[in-house]
Scaffold this active site. Structure first.
Site, short mmCIF file in Angstrom:
data_model
loop_
_atom_site.label_atom_id
_atom_site.label_comp_id
_atom_site.label_asym_id
_atom_site.label_seq_id
_atom_site.Cartn_x
_atom_site.Cartn_y
_atom_site.Cartn_z
N SER A 137 -10.05 -8.42 0.09
CA SER A 137 -8.66 -8.62 0.54
C SER A 137 -8.24 -10.10 0.34
O SER A 137 -8.38 -10.64 -0.78
CB SER A 137 -8.57 -8.00 1.97
N ASP A 266 -3.92 2.07 -1.94
CA ASP A 266 -3.84 1.05 -1.07
C ASP A 266 -2.84 0.77 -0.28
O ASP A 266 -1.91 0.39 -0.92
CB ASP A 266 -4.45 -0.13 -1.75
N HIS A 294 -7.61 0.82 1.39
CA HIS A 294 -7.94 -0.66 1.52
C HIS A 294 -9.38 -1.01 2.00
O HIS A 294 -9.57 -0.76 3.26
CB HIS A 294 -6.92 -1.30 2.44
#
Length: 328
Positions: A137, A266, A294
């Site tokens: 991320s 996502d 995600h």
């Protein structure tokens, strides 16, 4: 597009993919902590799994927004590293290791300097150990920018980037609609609590760009980044921060083998994060999956005992040319 990943029938929802791993965390292997003093008087903490010897590789793990060694994806990659018998070290962003950092500034999506410092220290103390890295991320965006800006001077031999918000403005906008606002609200509250602690710290109060009252009104990433992240880290505003920090434009400059993994569903992102062929260096392998959420990629098991795609894929890519192989 790589089709090796396929979710089970009960986990095709991006929200199940995103939330389930957060709920069912694996047991974290034992780690030990090393405090690293930074040139500007601040510190970051490194959490070690094992210790490299005889030129063995070191896997550097870069966590996401408000993550740490306790994050579900960090626990799983450390478990996989332990199985493969390689040393791993978690690079914590400032203020993410359980203790507030000393300065008014914190960390952000384009902050490559702290990562570069950690890598230089590792290279100094373990000169014969190749460095591999995986970033998740926000940490994946940082890793992408580092690889692209350092180019041939990158100290990382191989890297994997997972679920990175490579176009920050589009991702911030995505989190303002639908169920994605739940994730935004959860993360914003954590960021607000950290900032409130700094506002209440006598030595830092004068350096804070906002008041307590103003802080409570920052209910989106766009507002928080404009009023807090940007001024604290030397940007002229949120758009300047997003433009300079987004990793997408750095992909074409990467000179070391790098795998980028995204899920098209996502909930933190839009198709704006998906690079076209002209934006990819020949050294970048891009893997786009229709499903995965995600940092999810649940590929089997049952809701109460899920199995995952990411760890095997990451380790197989990083260790492909080594004598070390991952255990199934």
């Amino acid at each position: 597009m790589n089709k090796l990943f396929s979710p089970p029938w009960w986990a095709t929802s991006p929200h199940i993919q995103t939330i389930l791993p957060f709920i069912f965390k694996v047991t974290k292997p034992v780690t030990f902590r090393q405090r690293q003093e930074l040139p500007d008087g601040d510190f970051i903490d490194l959490d070690w799994l094992g210790q490299a010897q005889n030129g063995e590789p070191i896997l550097v793990v870069v966590h996401g927004l408000e993550g740490s060694t306790e994050s579900h994806y960090v626990r799983r990659i450390l478990t996989e590293a332990k199985k493969a018998k390689i040393t791993a070290v978690v690079h914590h962003h400032r203020g993410c290791s359980g203790e507030p950092n000393r300065l008014a500034r914190s960390y952000h999506s384009g902050d490559v300097n702290d990562l570069a410092f950690t890598l230089s220290q590792l290279t100094h103390y373990y000169p014969n150990s190749p460095l591999y890295a995986v970033g998740y991320s926000l940490g994946g965006n940082v890793l992408t920018k580092y690889q692209g800006s350092a180019q041939q001077n990158s100290l990382i031999e191989k890297a994997v980037v997972v679920s990175a918000p490579l176009t920050l403005a589009a991702c911030a906008k995505r989190l303002e609609s639908g169920f994605s606002t739940v994730y935004q609200r959860f993360l914003i509250k954590r960021l607000q609590r950290k900032m409130l602690d700094k506002i209440n710290t006598a030595d830092l109060t004068a350096q804070m760009p906002i008041s307590k009252k103003q802080l409570k009104m920052l209910n989106t990433f766009y507002l928080f980044d404009d009023k807090v992240t940007a001024p604290l880290h030397g940007f002229t505003g949120v758009n300047d921060y997003y433009q300079q920090s987004s990793g997408l434009n750095y992909l074409q400059h990467i000179t070391k083998p790098t795998l980028v993994i995204h899920a098209q569903d996502d909930p933190f992102m839009t198709d704006d994060v998906i690079p076209n062929k002209d934006q990819l260096s020949p050294m970048v392998e891009y893997e786009l999956h229709p499903f995965g959420g995600h940092v999810g990629f649940v590929n089997g098991g049952w809701p109460w005992k899920p199995t995952f795609y990411l760890e095997q894929r990451i380790m197989n890519f990083l260790l492909a040319d080594n004598d070390i192989t991952t255990q199934q």
